[in-house]
Design an enzyme around this catalytic site. Structure first.
Site, PDB file in Angstrom:
ATOM      1  N   THR A  72      -3.429   3.202   4.602  1.00  0.00           N
ATOM      2  CA  THR A  72      -4.367   3.652   5.566  1.00  0.00           C
ATOM      3  C   THR A  72      -3.589   5.184   6.208  1.00  0.00           C
ATOM      4  O   THR A  72      -3.945   6.217   5.978  1.00  0.00           O
ATOM      5  CB  THR A  72      -5.075   2.988   6.567  1.00  0.00           C
ATOM      6  N   ASN A 150     -10.481  -1.147  -5.482  1.00  0.00           N
ATOM      7  CA  ASN A 150     -10.052  -2.464  -4.875  1.00  0.00           C
ATOM      8  C   ASN A 150     -10.981  -3.520  -5.383  1.00  0.00           C
ATOM      9  O   ASN A 150     -10.721  -4.738  -5.246  1.00  0.00           O
ATOM     10  CB  ASN A 150      -9.703  -2.372  -3.561  1.00  0.00           C
ATOM     11  N   SER A 198       0.681   0.654  -0.585  1.00  0.00           N
ATOM     12  CA  SER A 198       0.589  -0.209   0.568  1.00  0.00           C
ATOM     13  C   SER A 198       1.658  -1.190   0.187  1.00  0.00           C
ATOM     14  O   SER A 198       1.268  -2.039  -0.723  1.00  0.00           O
ATOM     15  CB  SER A 198      -0.769  -0.618   1.223  1.00  0.00           C
ATOM     16  N   HIS A 200       1.775  -4.556   1.353  1.00  0.00           N
ATOM     17  CA  HIS A 200       1.305  -5.840   1.357  1.00  0.00           C
ATOM     18  C   HIS A 200       0.476  -6.185   0.334  1.00  0.00           C
ATOM     19  O   HIS A 200      -0.010  -7.282  -0.033  1.00  0.00           O
ATOM     20  CB  HIS A 200       0.470  -6.280   2.636  1.00  0.00           C
ATOM     21  N   THR A 236      11.044   6.132  14.524  1.00  0.00           N
ATOM     22  CA  THR A 236      11.984   5.438  14.162  1.00  0.00           C
ATOM     23  C   THR A 236      11.765   4.510  12.891  1.00  0.00           C
ATOM     24  O   THR A 236      10.732   3.828  12.873  1.00  0.00           O
ATOM     25  CB  THR A 236      12.603   4.433  15.146  1.00  0.00           C
ATOM     26  N   CYS A 324     -12.460  -5.611   3.683  1.00  0.00           N
ATOM     27  CA  CYS A 324     -12.767  -4.670   4.800  1.00  0.00           C
ATOM     28  C   CYS A 324     -14.459  -4.841   5.126  1.00  0.00           C
ATOM     29  O   CYS A 324     -14.962  -4.473   6.066  1.00  0.00           O
ATOM     30  CB  CYS A 324     -12.385  -3.375   4.804  1.00  0.00           C
TER      31      CYS A 324
HETATM   32  N1  PLP Z   1      -6.764   1.758  -0.362  1.00  0.00           N
HETATM   33  C1  PLP Z   1      -7.351   0.776  -0.875  1.00  0.00           C
HETATM   34  C2  PLP Z   1      -7.739   0.850  -2.238  1.00  0.00           C
HETATM   35  C3  PLP Z   1      -7.188  -0.637  -0.428  1.00  0.00           C
HETATM   36  O1  PLP Z   1      -7.531  -1.632  -1.147  1.00  0.00           O
HETATM   37  C4  PLP Z   1      -6.532  -0.681   0.801  1.00  0.00           C
HETATM   38  C5  PLP Z   1      -6.707  -2.053   1.608  1.00  0.00           C
HETATM   39  O2  PLP Z   1      -7.261  -2.831   1.357  1.00  0.00           O
HETATM   40  C6  PLP Z   1      -6.315   0.305   1.580  1.00  0.00           C
HETATM   41  C7  PLP Z   1      -6.162   1.783   0.901  1.00  0.00           C
HETATM   42  C8  PLP Z   1      -5.710   0.521   3.041  1.00  0.00           C
HETATM   43  O3  PLP Z   1      -4.267  -0.143   2.888  1.00  0.00           O
HETATM   44  P1  PLP Z   1      -3.596  -0.818   4.217  1.00  0.00           P
HETATM   45  O4  PLP Z   1      -4.228  -2.010   4.568  1.00  0.00           O
HETATM   46  O5  PLP Z   1      -2.235  -0.957   4.138  1.00  0.00           O
HETATM   47  O6  PLP Z   1      -3.822   0.304   5.364  1.00  0.00           O
END
Ligand code: PLP
Length: 395
Positions: A72, A150, A198, A200, A236, A324
């Site tokens: 994000t 996603n 990202s 994770h 940092t 989300c």
């Molecule tokens: N963009 C996409 C396509 C995602 O699937 C996600 C998380 O599900 C994000 C952005 C956001 O990433 P983060 O959770 O690292 O903020």
């Protein structure tokens, strides 16, 4: 009870090798890489090594890699940073199926007076590139189009999009959060200016991300303060997480083809079985132009949330729509943008696999899912009516 984790587009397990690589930096190696003394300063070399590991995964130069706190933040830094560096241009192009990290920000910017064009997608989740051609004007500051969706896994042709955006003189940002580690990303071949990753989503921890910034791209920093990341992102450095992300990228790079083949085989096995054993089920999104790990299926007359709850009782983790949006009963904006009828969009379920899934995992879901669907259909007034209509037609 066993856990079968098939929700890897929401988050992934931290790889054991990543966990191990991070360990010392939570313990004895706690220094600050900006320090002059050797104790802290020597960590700068480890951070640079991680930067190289990330750069190798996407075939970029290490100097083009900025560490951030998450996908994000990378999206926000790309979008705000571009707009701030070209204040005369007030037009943004994006799509109707972006993650809220991009779509929500663009909607916010529209409220601030920017003109925002959202490109539509067809029933298979694909863009009409003529629509992009028509939308691009000399006023267009930025185009932000995701590499992979996603929810459905659908891939957009970022190489062709990049050529079009570059010839129109605009900046191209791509949210590659779901693509990194799953699709080949080669910055020497695809001329995107900005790309978000990202940690994770590729077996590093939550709370670490990357913004790739092609050399020469004008970008005003989102976080202003210290001189970290060569003045492009103050704060940092999160040394353990940066080292973890570097290791995760190295792992993704080294076993790239074999892992993709493994994941694709399991995904196809699961998908083919579910589509044939669960009546009224259809695949959402293009069959082949898609991430190898993702399968979004809609099942007629059944609530996706109800399926999730029953799967959860068996220890099976999946998702309805994106992580989300689950929890709200609004159908997924992605499926709605694709024109999936309301009843089908409500009955959607997403399975997303990783390198750690096995045949046993997939067999377990295949064994239980048809019974779950039957059970829910038996108690659904819509499902019953449909079944009655079908049997009434029979001679
Ligand atoms: N963009 C996409 C396509 C995602 O699937 C996600 C998380 O599900 C994000 C952005 C956001 O990433 P983060 O959770 O690292 O903020």
């Amino acid at each position: 009870m066993r856990t079968v984790y098939l929700d890897n587009n929401a988050t992934t397990a931290v790889a054991p090798e990543v966990f191990e690589a991070m360990g010392p930096y939570f313990g004895p190696e706690y220094g600050n890489p900006s320090s002059i003394h050797t104790f802290g300063g020597k960590l700068a070399a480890r951070v640079e090594q991680a930067r190289e590991q990330v750069a190798t995964l996407i075939n970029a130069d290490p100097s083009e890699i900025i560490f951030t706190s998450c996908g994000t933040e990378s999206d926000s830094a790309a979008i705000h940073g571009t707009l701030e560096s070209s204040p005369a241009k007030r037009h943004i192009i994006t799509t109707r199926v972006e993650h809220p990290a991009v779509r929500g920000l663009c909607q916010h910017l529209a409220e601030q007076g920017y003109r925002v064009t959202e490109l539509s997608v067809d029933r298979q989740g694909l863009l009409d590139l003529d629509e992009l051609t028509d939308a691009l004007t000399p006023e267009t500051a930025l185009v932000s189009i995701m590499w992979a969706n996603n929810e459905t896994g659908v891939l957009f042709p970022i190489d062709r999009i990049a050529q079009m955006v570059k010839s129109a003189g605009a900046v191209l940002h791509t949210d590659a959060v779901q693509a990194a580690g799953k699709e080949p990303l080669d910055m020497s071949k695809v001329p995107v200016d900005l790309l978000s990753i990202s940690g994770h989503k590729l077996h590093a921890p939550k709370g670490i991300g990357v913004l790739y910034v092609r050399r020469g791209t004008r970008l005003t920093p989102l976080l202003i303060g210290g001189h970290q990341e060569r003045g492009r992102r103050a704060g940092t450095e999160n040394v353990p997480y940066i080292i973890g992300l570097g290791k995760a990228c190295e792992l993704a790079h080294q076993d790239f083809d074999s892992e993709r083949a493994h994941i694709r085989r399991l995904r196809d096995k699961l998908e083919d079985a579910l589509l044939s054993k669960c009546p009224g089920s259809v695949l959402n999104g293009h069959k082949t132009q898609r991430l190898v790990n993702t399968s979004s299926i809609s099942i007629e007359y059944i609530e996706g949330e109800a399926i999730l709850l029953l799967l959860d009782r068996l220890g099976i983790c999946a998702s309805s729509g994106s992580a989300c949006t689950s929890g709200s009963l609004e159908p997924s904006h992605v499926l709605r943008a694709m024109g999936v009828p309301f009843t089908m969009a409500h009955g959607s379920i997403r399975f997303s696999l990783s390198r750690y899934n096995t045949d046993e995992d997939v067999d377990y879901v295949i064994e239980h899912m048809p019974g779950i669907i039957q059970r829910l259909r038996d108690i659904s007034p819509f499902g019953r009516n449909k079944a009655e209509k079908v049997s009434a037609k029979k001679p």
